[in-house]
Design a protein around this motif. Sequence first.
Motif, mmCIF file in Angstrom:
data_model
loop_
_atom_site.group_PDB
_atom_site.id
_atom_site.type_symbol
_atom_site.label_atom_id
_atom_site.label_comp_id
_atom_site.label_asym_id
_atom_site.label_seq_id
_atom_site.Cartn_x
_atom_site.Cartn_y
_atom_site.Cartn_z
ATOM 1 N N ASN A 221 0.600 -1.098 0.299
ATOM 2 C CA ASN A 221 0.214 0.258 0.054
ATOM 3 C C ASN A 221 1.120 1.993 0.239
ATOM 4 O OD1 ASN A 221 -1.342 2.296 1.665
ATOM 5 N ND2 ASN A 221 -3.370 0.647 0.764
ATOM 6 N N THR A 222 0.945 1.971 -0.964
ATOM 7 C CA THR A 222 1.547 3.284 -1.089
ATOM 8 C C THR A 222 1.744 4.101 -0.452
ATOM 9 O OG1 THR A 222 1.885 3.560 -3.311
ATOM 10 C CG2 THR A 222 2.393 5.158 -2.518
ATOM 11 N N ALA A 223 0.139 4.359 0.193
ATOM 12 C CA ALA A 223 0.266 5.118 1.261
ATOM 13 C C ALA A 223 0.829 4.918 2.592
ATOM 14 C CB ALA A 223 -1.478 6.015 1.675
ATOM 15 N N PHE A 224 0.591 3.915 2.873
ATOM 16 C CA PHE A 224 1.019 2.930 4.649
ATOM 17 C C PHE A 224 2.573 3.313 3.785
ATOM 18 C CE2 PHE A 224 2.925 -0.517 6.843
ATOM 19 C CZ PHE A 224 2.141 0.014 8.074
ATOM 20 N N ASN A 225 2.739 2.440 3.388
ATOM 21 C CA ASN A 225 4.967 2.394 3.178
ATOM 22 C C ASN A 225 5.021 4.219 3.383
ATOM 23 O OD1 ASN A 225 5.030 -0.035 2.291
ATOM 24 N ND2 ASN A 225 4.913 0.075 0.402
ATOM 25 N N GLY A 226 4.466 5.015 2.469
ATOM 26 C CA GLY A 226 5.243 6.491 2.858
ATOM 27 C C GLY A 226 4.582 6.862 4.439
ATOM 28 N N MET A 227 3.414 6.244 4.706
ATOM 29 C CA MET A 227 3.844 7.435 6.276
ATOM 30 C C MET A 227 4.701 6.731 6.848
ATOM 31 S SD MET A 227 0.388 5.847 8.896
ATOM 32 C CE MET A 227 0.732 4.302 8.862
ATOM 33 N N ILE A 228 4.969 4.929 6.911
ATOM 34 C CA ILE A 228 5.408 4.258 8.095
ATOM 35 C C ILE A 228 7.963 4.542 7.033
ATOM 36 C CG2 ILE A 228 7.111 1.984 7.928
ATOM 37 C CD1 ILE A 228 4.663 2.154 9.327
ATOM 38 N N ASP A 229 7.882 5.659 6.023
ATOM 39 C CA ASP A 229 8.820 6.201 5.782
ATOM 40 C C ASP A 229 8.822 7.112 6.182
ATOM 41 O OD1 ASP A 229 9.434 4.163 4.581
ATOM 42 O OD2 ASP A 229 9.259 5.625 2.683
ATOM 43 N N GLU A 230 7.936 8.388 6.692
ATOM 44 C CA GLU A 230 7.959 9.323 7.303
ATOM 45 C C GLU A 230 8.188 8.789 9.164
ATOM 46 O OE1 GLU A 230 4.207 11.702 6.999
ATOM 47 O OE2 GLU A 230 4.928 11.700 5.205
ATOM 48 N N ILE A 231 8.004 7.849 10.181
ATOM 49 C CA ILE A 231 7.850 7.392 10.862
ATOM 50 C C ILE A 231 9.584 7.219 12.089
ATOM 51 C CG2 ILE A 231 6.927 5.705 13.453
ATOM 52 C CD1 ILE A 231 4.241 5.916 11.982
ATOM 53 N N GLU A 232 9.620 6.445 10.560
ATOM 54 C CA GLU A 232 11.150 6.036 10.605
ATOM 55 C C GLU A 232 12.007 7.111 10.648
ATOM 56 O OE1 GLU A 232 15.242 5.174 9.805
ATOM 57 O OE2 GLU A 232 13.868 6.080 8.313
ATOM 58 N N GLN A 233 11.829 8.379 9.832
ATOM 59 C CA GLN A 233 12.964 9.152 10.129
ATOM 60 C C GLN A 233 12.573 10.451 11.561
ATOM 61 O OE1 GLN A 233 12.599 12.067 6.203
ATOM 62 N NE2 GLN A 233 11.612 10.414 5.706
#
Length: 541
Positions: free
Chosen positions: A189-201
């Motif tokens: 899921n593109t939106a979920f993956n983008g959110m996880i990238d932000e959380i990691e940062q």
Amino acid sequence: MKPTVVIGFLGSTLDGSKHDQSRWNKWRPSVGMCMQEDLRVDRLELIHGSAHQGLGRFIAADIASVSPETSVEPRLMDFRDPWDFEEVYGKLLDFARAYAFDTDAEDYLVHITTGTHVAQICLFLLTEARDLPGRLLQTHPPRGAAGGCVGTWSAIDLDLSRYDSIATRFAAAAAEGSSFLKSGIETRNTAFNGMIDEIEQVAVRSRAPLLLMGPTGAGKSQLARRVFELKRLKHQVSGEFVEVNCATLKGDSAMSALFGHKKGAFTGAAADRPGLLRAADKGVLFLDEIGELGLDEQAMILRAIEEKRFLPVGADREASSDFQLIAGTNCDLGAAVGAGGFRDDLFARLNLWTFELPALRDRIEDIEPNLDYELDRFAEREGTRVSFNKEARRAFLAFATAPDALWLGNFRDLAASVTRMATFAPAGRIDVVTVEAEKTRLKRFWSGSAPRSPLEDLLDADALEAIDPFDQVQLAEVIRVCRRSRSLSDAGRNLFSASRARRASANDADRLRKYLQRYGLDWSTVTGISTAPAAASKGRP
């Protein structure tokens, strides 16, 4: 001042010398840095191979003679090929992850003057990624003809914003961090993956509170724990992960559980209790369902976040705890603020980093990779490897991703479903019969748990069938607003708040009354509240 620990390689060439007095006329980096007047080295972690153990002992003895306060700890590390980047980086990473760093008690310097160029690059990369949580130390030979053996030194604080070109080389490391937060699941899921990238940062770069929103079972608790484990991997926390379900904290016991109490503070307080906030000192505190906390507890939590201090029940002296906060909720905290059930100042503090986890039905493309993940978890837990046959897998995925698959419990439902099928699987193989039985169970569960539409209580089947689905959705929402409102006028103001400002005169109650009459409904039928008392009150002075 905290003790200073230096980590570095023994220089087989730069640190080498004759075993006579002439060696004190030569600059040897590992010895020279321990002779600096403005750098106290309390411990030197000296990395070297088996072939240079003799040189290591000789250098340790010379350091002891000029800097008796320095403890030299030899660290044996052999490489098949010291110029093989992958091998050197891998062994240094293993060393870093096994080392008991304590950044609260010690300062760390990473010496990059000695060792091969490959080793120096690897030390730089590991320091930049915070696997080695310190500053770089560079030593330099003495300048001029006078020579000498001491030289000079400089420490380098890595500022990532100055190294954009280098930072691009760590895209793989960033991807590894995102994969870590997803427990290695190859989500699509593109939106979920983008959110996880932000959380990691955010997790790596910020100590500010995180607010995870989303329905029950969406994975808030698991994600919070993975954020903690990532922070611990990066040496940003040294304490524990403390998880609290705030829905279980009710009444007077809530204060005691969170903030602790002193012996005799109330009936039954037979001994001191430190409380959950102190248990999370130097670690991460996860307050799940934070919206369930009372207003008094919210006020104390806010002060604990901002000042790292709070007052235990019955105490006359404040306690302290330096924790990082992650909060979780399945409700709309903004609406709770408006209703007076949640403090606006605490919401403002939590709302810096807010992430909403989607429901499973909004991530149907991620059902398949999570299916494999749950099978792996079952194998780890039960010691038995179970798999689908081809037809059964296709049948379950078709059912699981269909529009009428509700997944009310989200990933908890999916995990439970996989556990049941794996348990009933004949000979470790989930077949079509097992899948069909599970589909029947889920349908029965969902039909009994699905929320009833308010229209079902007010209109019979024939009346419902005569209303278009679009109008059914609108009418159901109107009824919900009516049932939350104090009066017909109050409901009208809520429902027509946008358009009423554009009208010369507003009679919202009359508009709402006529709307309900279109479907044979009125205020009393919808809410069970009679309008008679309100009408009678008009004659009062």
